[in-house]
Scaffold this active site. Structure first.
Site: not given
Length: 295
Positions: A113, A169, A256
């Site tokens: 995201d 991911h 981040s």
């Protein structure tokens, strides 16, 4: 004020920034900048705050954070009452249906995201941080031979703000090499900081690995730490087969960034993302969402 493009709603929105006033003061005032250099960018500061977020004392922050930033509790894999500390909540896993993955082999998905900037036909000696600030891929990776492989390739920058799902991911089936760690500072990766600190990504603590994907060539995954990020946790098993959508790792508390580099003529990034990048706006995306295609 940070404006981004919501491709689902086809509209521009204003980002709710955790610690907005603090960030502006730190990166804009003389006293804030001095404090930044003396303390805030140091490992000790982020490590201490990360420790606090790992303790039960931080549990009281959870509900306030959910309320302030409209976090959808229906996506949580476990009840919020079961989170033992703030980082337990912050690194939460989601129910599978919350982030559907496009498994088409030709489709490039977002690894997480966040808000995306993307560049094609990159100059590895003038990678764009923000308008007016550039950096070299060799400085980011500290590996000249590896960097040269990605000349004229593509770069995707995924910025995770504190309100986002913070697990990242794999974008394809493949095998990922060992992670290489590079020590550095802990500047914020918020656009406010990116407009003040030259070569910020090259200054910050970061980790990278080579992902040998089945459909998109050898992809460099770079995970960049930031202020108050207690740790970057890699959860994958190096040199073993992974599947598209499998978890690679997660960030503990803090905003981040994950940066992906692709070799020349391997992918075509979605045109709306490129268009928004060219006009200076990030595009909001979710993990598993289509952001490009294999060439």
């Amino acid at each position: 004020m940070i404006k981004y493009f919501n491709r689902e709603a086809n509209s521009y929105e204003i980002e709710k920034v955790a610690g907005d006033k603090y960030l502006k003061w730190t990166y804009s005032s003389p006293i804030g900048m001095k404090l930044l250099e003396l303390l805030i960018k140091k490992k000790f500061f982020s490590k201490y705050y990360g420790w606090y977020c790992d303790t039960g004392f931080s549990k009281g922050k959870i509900q306030k954070f959910i309320d302030n930033f409209d976090i959808d509790e229906k996506e949580f894999k476990k009840l919020k009452s079961n989170y033992k500390c703030f980082n337990d909540f912050f690194t939460r896993e989601l129910v599978t249906e919350a982030r559907p993955i496009n498994y088409d082999k030709s489709v490039l998905i977002s690894p997480g995201d966040g808000r995306v900037l993307a560049y094609e036909n990159i100059d590895i000696n003038k990678l764009i941080q923000v308008k007016g600030f550039t950096y070299k891929l060799t400085d980011l990776l500290q590996n000249l031979e590896l960097a040269e492989k990605y000349s004229k390739g593509s770069c995707i920058i995924l910025r995770l703000c504190p309100t986002d799902y913070h697990r990242f991911h794999f974008i394809d089936n493949g095998i990922c090499d060992e992670t290489i760690k590079i020590n550095g500072s802990y500047y914020s990766v918020n656009p406010i900081a990116l407009e003040k600190i030259p070569k910020l990504f090259c200054e910050n603590k970061r980790e990278y690995s080579i992902f040998h994907s089945e459909n998109f060539g050898d992809v460099i995954f770079v995970d960049v730490g930031a202020t108050c990020v207690g740790s970057i946790i890699q959860t994958y098993a190096p040199c073993k087969k992974v599947k598209k959508g499998d978890e690679k790792g997660y960030f503990k508390f803090g905003g981040s960034t994950t940066i992906l580099f692709f070799e020349k003529d391997k992918i075509k990034i979605d045109s709306d993302i490129i268009e928004q990048t060219n006009t200076g706006f990030e595009t909001k995306v979710c993990m598993g969402e289509k952001i490009g295609l294999r060439l």
